[in-house]
Structures are given as structure tokens and as C-alpha cells.
Design a protein around this motif. Sequence first.
Motif, PDB file in Angstrom:
ATOM      1  N   LYS A  41      -9.510   8.988 -14.509  1.00 53.29           N
ATOM      2  CA  LYS A  41     -10.907   9.416 -14.535  1.00 53.29           C
ATOM      3  C   LYS A  41     -11.647   9.070 -13.256  1.00 53.29           C
ATOM      4  N   TYR A  42     -11.381   7.875 -12.756  1.00 49.93           N
ATOM      5  CA  TYR A  42     -12.151   7.367 -11.618  1.00 49.93           C
ATOM      6  C   TYR A  42     -11.266   7.069 -10.408  1.00 49.93           C
ATOM      7  N   ASN A  43     -10.181   7.792 -10.267  1.00 49.66           N
ATOM      8  CA  ASN A  43      -9.251   7.578  -9.159  1.00 49.66           C
ATOM      9  C   ASN A  43      -9.990   7.643  -7.826  1.00 49.66           C
ATOM     10  N   ASP A  44     -10.102   6.489  -7.166  1.00 47.59           N
ATOM     11  CA  ASP A  44     -10.835   6.425  -5.900  1.00 47.59           C
ATOM     12  C   ASP A  44      -9.956   5.982  -4.740  1.00 47.59           C
ATOM     13  N   GLY A  45      -8.653   5.756  -5.020  1.00 50.41           N
ATOM     14  CA  GLY A  45      -7.760   5.316  -3.959  1.00 50.41           C
ATOM     15  C   GLY A  45      -7.980   3.874  -3.539  1.00 50.41           C
ATOM     16  N   GLN A  46      -8.854   3.169  -4.247  1.00 50.89           N
ATOM     17  CA  GLN A  46      -9.158   1.775  -3.925  1.00 50.89           C
ATOM     18  C   GLN A  46      -8.726   0.866  -5.083  1.00 50.89           C
ATOM     19  N   ASP A  47      -9.609   0.746  -6.089  1.00 56.99           N
ATOM     20  CA  ASP A  47      -9.309  -0.083  -7.253  1.00 56.99           C
ATOM     21  C   ASP A  47      -8.690   0.737  -8.381  1.00 56.99           C
ATOM     22  N   PHE A  48      -9.196   1.957  -8.580  1.00 65.09           N
ATOM     23  CA  PHE A  48      -8.670   2.843  -9.618  1.00 65.09           C
ATOM     24  C   PHE A  48      -7.553   3.704  -9.029  1.00 65.09           C
ATOM     25  N   THR A  49      -6.319   3.336  -9.358  1.00 68.38           N
ATOM     26  CA  THR A  49      -5.155   4.057  -8.827  1.00 68.38           C
ATOM     27  C   THR A  49      -4.067   4.129  -9.889  1.00 68.38           C
ATOM     28  N   PRO A  50      -3.770   5.307 -10.441  1.00 76.40           N
ATOM     29  CA  PRO A  50      -2.727   5.433 -11.473  1.00 76.40           C
ATOM     30  C   PRO A  50      -1.375   4.941 -10.966  1.00 76.40           C
ATOM     31  N   ALA A  51      -0.653   4.253 -11.824  1.00 72.24           N
ATOM     32  CA  ALA A  51       0.660   3.719 -11.443  1.00 72.24           C
ATOM     33  C   ALA A  51       1.593   3.786 -12.650  1.00 72.24           C
ATOM     34  N   ALA A 236      -6.245  -8.960   1.418  1.00 73.39           N
ATOM     35  CA  ALA A 236      -5.827  -8.471   0.102  1.00 73.39           C
ATOM     36  C   ALA A 236      -7.025  -8.160  -0.786  1.00 73.39           C
ATOM     37  N   SER A 237      -8.137  -8.872  -0.566  1.00 72.28           N
ATOM     38  CA  SER A 237      -9.323  -8.678  -1.392  1.00 72.28           C
ATOM     39  C   SER A 237     -10.069  -7.389  -1.060  1.00 72.28           C
ATOM     40  N   VAL A 238     -10.023  -6.971   0.198  1.00 71.40           N
ATOM     41  CA  VAL A 238     -10.831  -5.814   0.611  1.00 71.40           C
ATOM     42  C   VAL A 238     -10.019  -4.533   0.800  1.00 71.40           C
ATOM     43  N   MET A 239      -8.697  -4.656   0.915  1.00 73.71           N
ATOM     44  CA  MET A 239      -7.864  -3.466   1.120  1.00 73.71           C
ATOM     45  C   MET A 239      -7.629  -2.731  -0.196  1.00 73.71           C
ATOM     46  N   PRO A 240      -7.363  -1.413  -0.145  1.00 73.57           N
ATOM     47  CA  PRO A 240      -7.060  -0.660  -1.369  1.00 73.57           C
ATOM     48  C   PRO A 240      -5.854  -1.254  -2.097  1.00 73.57           C
ATOM     49  N   MET A 241      -5.866  -1.187  -3.418  1.00 75.89           N
ATOM     50  CA  MET A 241      -4.790  -1.754  -4.229  1.00 75.89           C
ATOM     51  C   MET A 241      -3.430  -1.172  -3.864  1.00 75.89           C
ATOM     52  N   TRP A 242      -3.365   0.125  -3.621  1.00 75.75           N
ATOM     53  CA  TRP A 242      -2.072   0.796  -3.440  1.00 75.75           C
ATOM     54  C   TRP A 242      -1.375   0.427  -2.143  1.00 75.75           C
ATOM     55  N   ILE A 243      -2.138  -0.039  -1.149  1.00 76.66           N
ATOM     56  CA  ILE A 243      -1.530  -0.262   0.163  1.00 76.66           C
ATOM     57  C   ILE A 243      -0.949  -1.659   0.336  1.00 76.66           C
ATOM     58  N   LEU A 244      -1.387  -2.635  -0.451  1.00 78.65           N
ATOM     59  CA  LEU A 244      -0.878  -3.998  -0.272  1.00 78.65           C
ATOM     60  C   LEU A 244      -0.538  -4.678  -1.596  1.00 78.65           C
ATOM     61  N   LYS A 245      -1.502  -4.794  -2.505  1.00 75.76           N
ATOM     62  CA  LYS A 245      -1.275  -5.584  -3.710  1.00 75.76           C
ATOM     63  C   LYS A 245      -0.214  -4.979  -4.620  1.00 75.76           C
ATOM     64  N   GLN A 246      -0.347  -3.692  -4.918  1.00 71.05           N
ATOM     65  CA  GLN A 246       0.624  -3.080  -5.827  1.00 71.05           C
ATOM     66  C   GLN A 246       2.050  -3.140  -5.281  1.00 71.05           C
ATOM     67  N   PRO A 247       2.297  -2.710  -4.021  1.00 67.01           N
ATOM     68  CA  PRO A 247       3.678  -2.787  -3.522  1.00 67.01           C
ATOM     69  C   PRO A 247       4.178  -4.217  -3.360  1.00 67.01           C
ATOM     70  N   ARG A 248       3.299  -5.156  -2.987  1.00 66.06           N
ATOM     71  CA  ARG A 248       3.738  -6.542  -2.841  1.00 66.06           C
ATOM     72  C   ARG A 248       4.099  -7.132  -4.204  1.00 66.06           C
ATOM     73  N   ASP A 249       3.266  -6.858  -5.197  1.00 72.05           N
ATOM     74  CA  ASP A 249       3.561  -7.353  -6.540  1.00 72.05           C
ATOM     75  C   ASP A 249       4.841  -6.732  -7.082  1.00 72.05           C
ATOM     76  N   TYR A 250       5.058  -5.455  -6.768  1.00 67.75           N
ATOM     77  CA  TYR A 250       6.269  -4.756  -7.214  1.00 67.75           C
ATOM     78  C   TYR A 250       7.507  -5.438  -6.648  1.00 67.75           C
ATOM     79  N   LEU A 251       7.488  -5.724  -5.350  1.00 65.07           N
ATOM     80  CA  LEU A 251       8.629  -6.377  -4.701  1.00 65.07           C
ATOM     81  C   LEU A 251       8.788  -7.821  -5.186  1.00 65.07           C
ATOM     82  N   SER A 252       7.677  -8.514  -5.393  1.00 63.29           N
ATOM     83  CA  SER A 252       7.739  -9.905  -5.836  1.00 63.29           C
ATOM     84  C   SER A 252       8.329 -10.031  -7.231  1.00 63.29           C
ATOM     85  N   THR A 253       8.097  -9.005  -8.057  1.00 61.79           N
ATOM     86  CA  THR A 253       8.579  -9.073  -9.434  1.00 61.79           C
ATOM     87  C   THR A 253      10.091  -9.201  -9.502  1.00 61.79           C
TER      88      THR A 253
END
Length: 560
Positions: A41-51, A236-253
Motif C-alpha cells: 500500500k505504501y511502498n516508498d522504497g525506504q521503510d515500506f518495501t515488500p519482501a 543504517a538508520s537513515v538509508m533505505p531498508m532494501w539497500i543495507l538492512k534487509q540484505p545484511r540481515d539476510y546474509l547474517s541469518t
Amino acid sequence: MNGIMLVGCAIIIFFLAYRIYGRWLLHTWGIDENAKTPAFKYNDGQDFTPASKFTVFSHQFSSITGAGPVTGPIIAAMYGWLPAFLWIIVGGIFFGAVQDFTALYASVKNEGKSMGMLIEHYIGKTGRRLFLLFCWLFTLLVIAAFADIVANTFNGFSKDGALITPNAAAASISMLFIFVAILFGLFIKKFKPNEKVRLVLGIILLIAMLAVGIAFPIYLDRMIWLYVVFAYIFAASVMPMWILKQPRDYLSTFLLLAMIAGGVIGVLAVNPTINMPAFVGFNVNGKDLFPILFITIACGAVSGFHSLVSSGTSSKTISNEKDTLFVGYGSMLVESVLGVISLVIVCSAATNGQLPEGTPFQIFSTAVAGFFAMFGMPHDIANCILTMCVSALALTSLDAVARIGRMSFQELFSVDEGQEMSFVQKLCTNKYFATLITLFIGYLLCLGGYMNIWPLFGAANQLLSALVLISLAVFLKTTGRKGFMLYIPMVVMFCVTLTALVEAVYSIVVKLSMGQFVFAVDGLQLIIALALMILAISVAVHCGRELAGAKDNSKAELNN
């Protein structure tokens, strides 16, 4: 008692809890698999990013699995293995997993709103602002505690100046993780590979990073690493979720799951004997089992911080409502398994009922590295990998809480749509300023050291869970859903943790009376502790009134 029996029983119990109790909760509250989630609904490429389901699970699991599942059970083992084991089982199933899942569920059902915004919707603006202020103060404690843990883990020098290669290698791997994660995120964004391709590529990248990091360790001291860590969590706090947090968390898992699997396989192969008595006593070394046990074992049983992740970030990336059970309830149970493994490891390493010397991280890393070495892996390499795993536990929570702290600060100064902001409000809702002020105060608290901040952090963390549970109970009752399963957990956690917070304040006052009070560190802790107590009581009273007076007048919302 042997290790296989404890770990085996825990895994079976958690599996049954997920299949029976978790699914019962989902069926009781209801989902709509065809509903358009907030991520779309609110896909903004920042915080709201379908995964994908596993990507969101990776983020949730990596973010909530901080130092707690390793640290808490190992410290709590001083009371014997039985109290810790029972609290992890009962707390994980009926307290922690329920809280995490309900927070995620409620947020997804309410446009991806954070806990603070949910409280405003169902309880009112006053409750929201009180809760947001509590959350923001709490995130300062998390930032301080975990930043110090990570900096000390990365410190490449001992007190006498000798090089500590495992620490330096872990630091090198962690830095590689950051840059590789960005490239991995860009690759996924551009080419949108399927889950199998992501999985294979992720494992290849993980192995490559481990090899390069071990071959080229980075030797820096604690203070330099502290600056590096704060620079990273700012990004990590200011960058879009998809570019750092999501892929880093994916690899860390992959790394974290491998660590858990290694611990389970090691326990099965060695079948270690539990060398601690089942119960030592209600008071050990001057510390009472109540409330210390319940605040020491946090992340392995119940943690208020988890709800901030569920409602603050994970809910904004869920692609289907049916994934909420797997992500919210499932990730907490996997974390509880890690808590049981940590407990078994420390109790099997005990001698004549005495716990081994060293920090919880050292005990855990050394033991699991020994398991890996049994399968042919060189001990030095195994030690580097385990040190990296331990640092990943803290770092993944750290970058998540920095983002949540920033968002809580912004929400504190936000206004209703259509209202004009003052200059101060515009400044405080700016994500860069909000991040800077949050991290600056977190840094000041960090100077006091991890051990000084941990008791206050533990009490505040568990008290937060009580406030979240009572707020979620209002949501469930207001929307016509059954919420009785939250009543006992919220009352127990409030009583236990408010007691612990009072004791934390008392210990700071004692330092003042003994002339050991350092205002820059202890003074700030005392101010925050008192503020947390006042805010917690205020939020509890405010929410309690709403819960008592809430009417089942929104049954139409059941399908929303």
C-alpha cells in the motif's frame, strides 16, 4: 541430566507450540491472505518495501537475536539449570512469542503503524506520547549496551598490547558484511532474482567474506571501533531498508542459523553432561532469583525490544498476512532454542557445580568452537567464526534499534495531517537530526561501559514488554478479538520488572552515598531510570483505564 535431553525436549516443545498454540492464535484472531499489506500500500522504497517471507524472517530474527540469548541464560545458570530452562520454555511460548507475533499482527492490520502510533489510535494521544518517550529512552540504553559489546568484541588488542586475532578477524568480516550487503541489495533491486538464486548467492558471499576476513584481520582498539560502529548505525538508520538492512540481515541469518545448528549438532555428538545442580537456591551471591532471573533472561524468553522491531520495521515489509505467524512467533521460538543451547553449554562446562571463568561470550564461543573443531575445522578458524557470530548478534540488533530510536524521536514531535509545524518540530522530525541526537546521548551512556548499563537496560527492556502487552490487549479488546492470553504475561512482567528497576535505582543511589558516583555516567543513568519508572507507571495507568473501559464495539474490524 544430559545435554541431548534438554535440547531435544526444548525443540519438540517449541515445535508443538508453534503448530498448536501459534496456529490457534492466528485462527482466533483471523487473517486475510488476499489483503493488500502495508508494504504494498505504501511502498516508498525506504521503510515500506515488500519482501519474501524468508527475507522478513531474516530481518526479524537477526534484529531480535542480540546478545541476550547467549548472555542471559549463561548468567542465570548460577541459580541452577532448572529455573533458567523453565523460564525460557514458558516465557518463550506464552510471553515472548505471543508479544512479538501480536505486535507484528496488530501493526500489519493497522497500516504498518509502530507501537506508539497504535497506542494513539486505540488509547489516545497522551498514551502515545508517554509511550514514545519511554521507547526513545529505552533505545538509548540498547544503543549504549550493544555498542560497547561490539566495540569490545572487535578490539584487536589485549590489556598488555598483545594482538587478538579472532577479534580482529571478526571485525574485518563485519566490515565486509556492510559493503557486500549494499552490493547484494543493489543486485536484488535491479535483477529481482528468485529465492533459490538469492540463497545460493548468499551462501557463496558468506563463505567468501569469512575467508577474506580471516585472512586479513583489522587491528584497531576499542575507542576507534566505537566511532566506526556509531558511524555505521548512523548510516543504517537513515538509508533505505532494501539497500543495507534487509540484505545484511539476510546474509547474517545464514551465519546465525549455522551457529545454532553447530551448537545443536555438537550437543548431539558430544552429549555433554550437565555439571550444574538443577537448583542452587533462591539467593546466590547476594542476588535474589526474583526478579533477577526474569530480567537476566530477556531475549530468550520475552523482550520488549522485539515488539519495536515487529511493529517498527518488519510489519512494513510483510508481503502476506499469513507470514506474520512464521515471522513473529517462529523467530522468537528459534531464538529460545539458542537460549537453551547456551544454557546447556555453560552447564556442561561447569566443574563441581561451579560455572567456568570468563565472560558469557568467551564461554559460549570457546565451547561451540570446540564442537566445530570436532568436525575437522581448525580451532583458530572456528574461534574467529564464532567471535564473528557473537558480534553479529549484537550488531544486527544495534542497527535496528538505532533506526527505531530515530523513528520514535521523530514521532514524538510529529503533528496531525494539515497542522503546521514549528521550526523546532521540523528540526526534530528531520531524520538526520533525530538520528544524531539519539546516537549522541547513546554514546554518552556508552562511556560508562556495558556492565554498568546492563542491569538498567534489562529492567527497562522487560518493563517495556509489560507496557506493550497491555497496549496490545486494548487493541484486541477494542477490535473484538480475544485477548485474555495477554493478561497474565502483562501483569507478571510489570510486577517483576518494576521491582528490578527500583533495585537498579537503589544501586545507583548507594554509589552516590559511597562517593563512587560519576555524574556524567551514573547521573545520566539515574535520570533515565527515574524517568522510565514514572513513564512506565503513567502508561500502565493510562492503558489500564482504557482496557477496563474498552468495549467490544468494533467487531467489524475483525476482517480488516
